[in-house]
Write a protein that holds these residues in place. Structure first.
Motif, PDB file in Angstrom:
ATOM      1  N   VAL A   1       0.853  -1.200   0.000  1.00 14.63           N
ATOM      2  CA  VAL A   1       0.000   0.000   0.000  1.00 14.63           C
ATOM      3  C   VAL A   1       0.884   1.243   0.000  1.00 14.63           C
ATOM      4  O   VAL A   1       1.872   1.304   0.741  1.00 14.63           O
ATOM      5  N   ASP A   2       0.549   2.212  -0.821  1.00 17.77           N
ATOM      6  CA  ASP A   2       1.208   3.518  -0.804  1.00 17.77           C
ATOM      7  C   ASP A   2       0.328   4.500  -0.036  1.00 17.77           C
ATOM      8  O   ASP A   2      -0.889   4.542  -0.243  1.00 17.77           O
ATOM      9  N   VAL A   3       0.963   5.286   0.840  1.00 19.52           N
ATOM     10  CA  VAL A   3       0.254   6.275   1.648  1.00 19.52           C
ATOM     11  C   VAL A   3       0.790   7.663   1.304  1.00 19.52           C
ATOM     12  O   VAL A   3       1.998   7.919   1.443  1.00 19.52           O
ATOM     13  N   ASP A   4      -0.074   8.533   0.854  1.00 23.95           N
ATOM     14  CA  ASP A   4       0.294   9.911   0.527  1.00 23.95           C
ATOM     15  C   ASP A   4       0.091  10.777   1.764  1.00 23.95           C
ATOM     16  O   ASP A   4      -1.041  11.079   2.161  1.00 23.95           O
ATOM     17  N   LEU A   5       1.196  11.198   2.367  1.00 27.05           N
ATOM     18  CA  LEU A   5       1.104  11.988   3.591  1.00 27.05           C
ATOM     19  C   LEU A   5       0.578  13.398   3.335  1.00 27.05           C
ATOM     20  O   LEU A   5       0.203  14.104   4.287  1.00 27.05           O
ATOM     21  N   ASP A   6       0.554  13.812   2.069  1.00 25.81           N
ATOM     22  CA  ASP A   6       0.015  15.136   1.746  1.00 25.81           C
ATOM     23  C   ASP A   6      -1.495  15.114   1.556  1.00 25.81           C
ATOM     24  O   ASP A   6      -2.123  16.171   1.449  1.00 25.81           O
ATOM     25  N   ALA A   7      -2.083  13.908   1.512  1.00 21.90           N
ATOM     26  CA  ALA A   7      -3.531  13.803   1.340  1.00 21.90           C
ATOM     27  C   ALA A   7      -4.250  14.293   2.588  1.00 21.90           C
ATOM     28  O   ALA A   7      -3.765  14.131   3.719  1.00 21.90           O
ATOM     29  N   GLU A   8      -5.420  14.856   2.396  1.00 18.44           N
ATOM     30  CA  GLU A   8      -6.176  15.402   3.511  1.00 18.44           C
ATOM     31  C   GLU A   8      -6.486  14.344   4.560  1.00 18.44           C
ATOM     32  O   GLU A   8      -6.462  14.612   5.773  1.00 18.44           O
ATOM     33  N   ALA A   9      -6.769  13.105   4.117  1.00 15.59           N
ATOM     34  CA  ALA A   9      -7.138  12.033   5.043  1.00 15.59           C
ATOM     35  C   ALA A   9      -5.995  11.637   5.976  1.00 15.59           C
ATOM     36  O   ALA A   9      -6.220  11.025   7.022  1.00 15.59           O
ATOM     37  N   ASN A  10      -4.754  12.007   5.608  1.00 15.89           N
ATOM     38  CA  ASN A  10      -3.603  11.621   6.423  1.00 15.89           C
ATOM     39  C   ASN A  10      -2.972  12.794   7.168  1.00 15.89           C
ATOM     40  O   ASN A  10      -1.897  12.648   7.752  1.00 15.89           O
ATOM     41  N   ARG A  11      -3.619  13.948   7.150  1.00 15.55           N
ATOM     42  CA  ARG A  11      -3.077  15.119   7.839  1.00 15.55           C
ATOM     43  C   ARG A  11      -3.075  14.918   9.354  1.00 15.55           C
ATOM     44  O   ARG A  11      -2.202  15.429  10.054  1.00 15.55           O
ATOM     45  N   ASP A  12      -4.058  14.198   9.859  1.00 14.07           N
ATOM     46  CA  ASP A  12      -4.150  13.962  11.305  1.00 14.07           C
ATOM     47  C   ASP A  12      -4.453  12.484  11.532  1.00 14.07           C
ATOM     48  O   ASP A  12      -5.544  12.099  11.945  1.00 14.07           O
ATOM     49  N   ALA A  13      -3.456  11.637  11.234  1.00 12.51           N
ATOM     50  CA  ALA A  13      -3.640  10.186  11.334  1.00 12.51           C
ATOM     51  C   ALA A  13      -3.898   9.781  12.790  1.00 12.51           C
ATOM     52  O   ALA A  13      -3.108  10.094  13.686  1.00 12.51           O
ATOM     53  N   THR A  14      -5.015   9.102  13.013  1.00 14.51           N
ATOM     54  CA  THR A  14      -5.400   8.680  14.359  1.00 14.51           C
ATOM     55  C   THR A  14      -5.772   7.206  14.357  1.00 14.51           C
ATOM     56  O   THR A  14      -6.571   6.762  13.530  1.00 14.51           O
ATOM     57  N   GLN A  15      -5.196   6.449  15.268  1.00 12.86           N
ATOM     58  CA  GLN A  15      -5.514   5.030  15.381  1.00 12.86           C
ATOM     59  C   GLN A  15      -6.961   4.818  15.820  1.00 12.86           C
ATOM     60  O   GLN A  15      -7.546   5.655  16.513  1.00 12.86           O
ATOM     61  N   GLN A  16      -7.508   3.663  15.434  1.00 12.18           N
ATOM     62  CA  GLN A  16      -8.853   3.264  15.850  1.00 12.18           C
ATOM     63  C   GLN A  16      -8.754   1.867  16.466  1.00 12.18           C
ATOM     64  O   GLN A  16      -9.276   0.894  15.937  1.00 12.18           O
ATOM     65  N   LEU A  17      -8.081   1.772  17.593  1.00 12.48           N
ATOM     66  CA  LEU A  17      -7.757   0.488  18.208  1.00 12.48           C
ATOM     67  C   LEU A  17      -8.924  -0.069  19.013  1.00 12.48           C
ATOM     68  O   LEU A  17      -9.703   0.679  19.608  1.00 12.48           O
ATOM     69  N   GLU A  18      -9.006  -1.414  19.048  1.00  5.02           N
ATOM     70  CA  GLU A  18      -9.979  -2.079  19.899  1.00  5.02           C
ATOM     71  C   GLU A  18      -9.478  -2.069  21.339  1.00  5.02           C
ATOM     72  O   GLU A  18      -8.306  -1.776  21.605  1.00  5.02           O
ATOM     73  N   GLY A  19     -10.341  -2.431  22.264  1.00  2.00           N
ATOM     74  CA  GLY A  19      -9.987  -2.332  23.685  1.00  2.00           C
ATOM     75  C   GLY A  19      -8.787  -3.161  24.090  1.00  2.00           C
ATOM     76  O   GLY A  19      -8.042  -2.767  24.991  1.00  2.00           O
ATOM     77  N   SER A  20      -8.571  -4.296  23.438  1.00  2.00           N
ATOM     78  CA  SER A  20      -7.465  -5.174  23.812  1.00  2.00           C
ATOM     79  C   SER A  20      -6.186  -4.881  23.035  1.00  2.00           C
ATOM     80  O   SER A  20      -5.174  -5.566  23.222  1.00  2.00           O
ATOM     81  N   GLU A  21      -6.209  -3.869  22.152  1.00  2.25           N
ATOM     82  CA  GLU A  21      -5.042  -3.566  21.316  1.00  2.25           C
ATOM     83  C   GLU A  21      -4.249  -2.394  21.894  1.00  2.25           C
ATOM     84  O   GLU A  21      -4.804  -1.350  22.208  1.00  2.25           O
ATOM     85  N   PHE A  22      -2.950  -2.592  22.005  1.00  2.00           N
ATOM     86  CA  PHE A  22      -2.025  -1.551  22.457  1.00  2.00           C
ATOM     87  C   PHE A  22      -0.854  -1.575  21.479  1.00  2.00           C
ATOM     88  O   PHE A  22       0.100  -2.330  21.650  1.00  2.00           O
ATOM     89  N   ILE A  23      -0.940  -0.750  20.450  1.00  2.00           N
ATOM     90  CA  ILE A  23      -0.004  -0.811  19.323  1.00  2.00           C
ATOM     91  C   ILE A  23       0.737   0.507  19.174  1.00  2.00           C
ATOM     92  O   ILE A  23       0.124   1.575  19.153  1.00  2.00           O
TER      93      ILE A  23
END
Length: 266
Positions: free
Chosen positions: A205-227
């Protein structure tokens, strides 16, 4: 006539430490190959159809019967839990002898699923990426089965109705907060065939850091995930993984093989 003395082969000089860093296979001895002279031969028409496809490599010799003659004749579930089950496999080997093997199966895989799971090789480009080749996205987390932390690629099980591609994009968004575009994928390959039939697809996967969707990247972790998300310049991947290993953090085998092969190629 006096026989000519054959020149003795001279040993290649040992590579310097710098050469070893640049090429991890520099100290592997090289054996020159003899090239056969081309010959013109006539092949009988009846034998042409029996030739192997060039896409399949020729098999090497074995002192035992061909393993492809083995076959599974039955299975029995020994114990099952929510995510996994222990299975006893009955099979017949090439000599006709019946044997048994204990194997682990996932209980969550759907019959029509492309694979059990995906892992994501994501490359960050643009924005504050630290190298021209881009930064690779790694994840660090505690794995109870290993008794400690690991460093891996973002990964997860394929949900019902998902393709490998849609699953990979979802996992990348949930675990790392990034939105990307699929650029390729592998076939479904086995992870640990001596233990399990679990299959995984690696999706790039290529991720464009200049894209609007990646300006404020925030994890969406489940309760048991600590990543913890780690960004690593692609050219420094092998060095980074070696440092993790030296610190006691276990490295995902598939990730290390990718890094090692890339360093050897360069």
């Amino acid at each position: 006539m006096r026989a000519r003395a054959r020149p003795r082969p001279t040993a290649s000089p040992s590579p310097s430490p710098a050469e070893k860093v640049k090429n991890p296979t520099a100290d592997v001895p090289h054996t020159p190959m003899r090239t056969a002279r081309a010959r013109v031969s006539v092949v009988a028409p009846r034998r042409v159809a029996r030739r192997r496809s060039r896409a399949m490599p020729l098999a090497t010799l074995s002192s035992k019967p061909d393993s492809s003659a083995s076959r599974v004749v039955g299975e029995e579930t020994i114990h099952a839990e929510r995510w996994l089950k222990l299975t006893r496999v009955d099979y017949v080997d090439p000599t006709g002898a019946r044997r048994q093997w204990d194997a682990v199966r996932r209980t969550t895989t759907k019959p029509d699923a492309e694979a059990d799971a995906v892992c994501v090789f994501a490359t960050l480009r643009g924005g504050d990426a630290t190298s021209e080749g881009g930064d690779v996205v790694l994840v660090r987390q505690f794995r109870p089965a290993c008794g400690g932390e690991t460093v891996e690629l973002p990964a997860g099980l394929i949900d019902a109705g998902e393709t490998a591609e849609t699953s990979a994009l979802r996992e990348l968004r949930e675990e790392c907060g990034y939105v990307g575009e699929v650029t390729g994928k592998t076939p479904a390959v086995v992870l640990s065939p001596g233990l399990s039939d679990e299959r995984v697809v690696m999706v790039s996967v290529d991720v464009d850091l200049d894209a609007e969707a990646n300006r404020d990247a925030t994890q969406q972790l489940e309760g048991s995930e600590f990543i913890t998300v780690i960004r690593c310049p692609k050219r420094e991947l092998l060095e980074t993984l070696n440092a993790f290993d030296a610190s006691g953090v276990r490295v995902f085998a598939g990730l290390y093989m990718l890094a090692w092969a890339d360093a050897a190629r360069r």
